[in-house]
Design an enzyme around this catalytic site. Structure first.
Site, PDB file in Angstrom:
ATOM      1  CE1 TYR A   1      -4.342   0.465  -0.229  1.00  0.00           C
ATOM      2  CE2 TYR A   1      -4.456  -1.375   1.136  1.00  0.00           C
ATOM      3  CZ  TYR A   1      -5.047  -0.504   0.216  1.00  0.00           C
ATOM      4  OH  TYR A   1      -6.448  -0.648   0.114  1.00  0.00           O
TER       5      TYR A   1
ATOM      6  CD  GLU B   1      -4.800   4.847   0.417  1.00  0.00           C
ATOM      7  OE1 GLU B   1      -5.167   5.555   1.322  1.00  0.00           O
ATOM      8  OE2 GLU B   1      -5.567   3.751   0.039  1.00  0.00           O
TER       9      GLU B   1
ATOM     10  CG  ASP C   1      -8.140  11.197 -23.213  1.00  0.00           C
ATOM     11  OD1 ASP C   1      -7.260  10.605 -23.373  1.00  0.00           O
ATOM     12  OD2 ASP C   1      -9.353  10.741 -22.870  1.00  0.00           O
TER      13      ASP C   1
ATOM     14  CB  THR D   1      -4.434   4.403 -21.798  1.00  0.00           C
ATOM     15  OG1 THR D   1      -4.562   4.751 -23.234  1.00  0.00           O
ATOM     16  CG2 THR D   1      -5.807   4.899 -21.257  1.00  0.00           C
TER      17      THR D   1
ATOM     18  CE  LYS E   1      -7.228   3.441 -25.533  1.00  0.00           C
ATOM     19  NZ  LYS E   1      -7.372   4.037 -24.200  1.00  0.00           N
TER      20      LYS E   1
ATOM     21  NE  ARG F   1      -5.573  -3.874 -20.545  1.00  0.00           N
ATOM     22  CZ  ARG F   1      -6.337  -3.197 -21.413  1.00  0.00           C
ATOM     23  NH1 ARG F   1      -7.143  -2.381 -21.425  1.00  0.00           N
ATOM     24  NH2 ARG F   1      -5.953  -3.657 -22.620  1.00  0.00           N
TER      25      ARG F   1
HETATM   26  N1  DSN Z   1     -11.731   1.651 -25.360  1.00  0.00           N
HETATM   27  C1  DSN Z   1     -10.788   2.625 -25.697  1.00  0.00           C
HETATM   28  C2  DSN Z   1     -10.962   2.561 -27.238  1.00  0.00           C
HETATM   29  O1  DSN Z   1     -11.190   1.451 -27.711  1.00  0.00           O
HETATM   30  O2  DSN Z   1     -10.706   3.322 -27.876  1.00  0.00           O
HETATM   31  C3  DSN Z   1     -11.013   3.954 -25.258  1.00  0.00           C
HETATM   32  O3  DSN Z   1     -11.482   3.977 -23.803  1.00  0.00           O
END
Ligand code: DSN
Length: 472
Positions: free
Chosen positions: A65, A67, A242, A271, A274, A280
């Site tokens: 933990y 925090e 974003d 994120t 991607k 993730r």
């Molecule tokens: N789920 C993602 C996508 O496929 O673009 C975005 O959150």
């Protein structure tokens, strides 16, 4: 992707340990590897993390933990986690040229929530506390606290509309962001499919949002973030971008200048899994003025950080700082263009007429199909895509009229522009051979076409094995 010669031994030992406790889970982990290896994956938001990134997640860092933030934790014994978080944040700052990086968010939605509340804290809560001569929200009486709560909940957000390619977390009602903010959308020019900056400016002038959100999950073009910042400044909004989808293209210096959000937006979320090709998770970058508010993400929005995932973020970000990653990012874009060109030459209708990022959005109504039918028919033939609304989509968000294609994953496997042209041929074969059925979900596709396309897709994948050093 960077290979790891001894990863095979590590993954085998790990799976053996899992198998000894719950063999069904070991079985499913093994099956997932097979499925990933055998899929022609064109899902624009997916990728394959390196063995080093995956291994950095599977260990005892998970047990801690932590925090708080680096050097300021609510638990004892966080020295190692401090080191992990500091290294990940350092890589993120250096890679993107940001003043500050916060690497704790568990996902993109979490990163956006941290960012929204950081802006609310900076622009609504802090001035209210100064006005009321209070140091902390806990110092406020009931009436003042209730007035502040109402003020925090009464703010405005302007984000890209869903059917133009925006994201649910940019103020839409099914997501908490739409319940927190009064939302208005900007969209694309119906004639060109391109972002309509003039209309955006008009809406911003009239609506006067606290936050303008830039970024998308299904828009196949670059965005001029310098222009977005100019509009935000004119109306007194904070620009939040974003960049979840295209973070890898920013990291790899494919998107630079006006198309790199980091120098222009006060706050940027992403994120990490991607096009950035990490584990993730999520991340927030911001200028110095927002840093103290962003660092309160836990406990404001987040539970305890995931130290094992922060470790994997550090590894992936270190990989993204190499020249090899820049080459990868350029190939992602080259491949998307080759795929788009191949489809256009074969008569496809593409939203905006092409791409300049990693996304190709095909309007399958030109083939008399819904997105749902096209997605299922392609899957039958071993091609994994996802259906997606197109601008002003008559079939709504469930059946849709489009399929979204993306090249980050296949580029990681080593496929190039020649293979993209061949994939365009395979996709065209499936779309032109699929007959729509009586409902928006039903269709028929000849078994011979399925076998032929699936066979060729399998050959392409066989020539570019996934995780070749892993022999499970
Ligand atoms: N789920 C993602 C996508 O496929 O673009 C975005 O959150």
């Amino acid at each position: 992707m960077p290979t790891a010669p001894h990863a095979d031994t590590a993954f085998r030992a790990g799976l053996d340990a899992v198998r000894a406790v719950e063999p069904r889970i070991a079985e499913l982990i093994g099956q997932e590897l097979t499925a990933q290896r055998e899929s022609l994956k064109l899902i624009a938001s997916e990728n394959y993390a390196s063995p080093a990134t995956l291994l950095a997640m599977g260990n005892w860092l998970s047990d801690k933990y932590a925090e708080g933030t680096v050097g300021r934790r609510f638990y004892a014994g966080c020295q190692q986690v401090d080191g992990v978080e500091a290294i990940a944040a350092e890589h993120a700052r250096e890679l993107f040229g940001a003043d500050h990086a916060y690497v704790q968010p568990h996902s993109g939605i979490d990163a956006n929530l941290v960012a929204f509340w950081a802006v609310l804290a900076q622009r609504v809560e802090a001035p209210a506390l100064r006005r009321l001569e209070a140091r902390h929200v806990n110092d406020l009486g009931e009436a003042d606290w209730e007035a502040l709560r109402q003020e925090l909940g009464g703010q405005r957000m302007l984000g890209m509309s869903l059917d133009a390619g925006g994201h649910l977390t940019h103020g839409f009602r099914p997501n908490i962001s739409g319940k927190m903010f009064h939302q208005r959308s900007y969209g694309t020019d119906p004639a060109t499919g391109l972002l309509d900056y003039a209309a955006l400016r008009e809406t911003a002038r009239e609506f006067r949002p606290l936050i303008i959100v830039g970024g998308y999950s299904a828009y196949p073009r670059r965005v001029d973030f310098a222009k977005l910042r100019e509009i935000a400044d004119e109306v007194g909004a904070t620009l939040l971008v974003d960049m979840a989808h295209f973070a890898g293209l920013v990291a790899g210096k494919v998107f630079t200048g006006d198309f790199d959000p980091v120098p222009h937006a006060q706050i940027v979320t992403t994120t990490t899994h991607k096009s950035l090709r990490g584990p993730r998770g999520g991340m927030v970058l911001c200028d110095d003025s927002l840093a103290e508010h962003v660092d309160r993400g836990c406990p404001m929005v987040l539970g305890g950080p995931l130290p094992h995932v922060m470790a994997a973020k550090a590894v992936a970000l270190a990989e993204a700082r190499t020249p090899a990653f820049a080459g990868y990012a350029q190939r992602v874009v080259d491949n998307a263009r080759a795929l788009a060109d191949g489809l256009l030459r074969r008569g496809a209708r593409l939203v905006t007429g092409g791409t300049d990022n990693h996304i190709v959005l095909v309007d399958v109504s030109a083939h008399g199909l819904t997105g749902r039918q096209a997605e299922a028919a392609l899957l039958d033939a071993g091609i994994v895509t996802n259906r997606n609304a197109v601008p002003q989509d008559p079939n709504g968000a469930w059946y849709t009229s489009g399929i979204r294609l993306g090249t980050p994953a296949l580029t990681t496997r080593g496929l190039g522009t020649d293979e993209m042209d061949e994939i365009a041929e395979l996709i065209t074969t499936v779309l032109t051979s699929t007959d729509p059925g009586a409902s928006k979900a039903r269709y028929t596709l000849d078994a011979d076409v399925v076998a032929k396309v699936a066979g060729r897709a399998s050959d392409l994948l066989g020539a570019h094995p996934l995780y070749p050093e892993i022999t499970l």
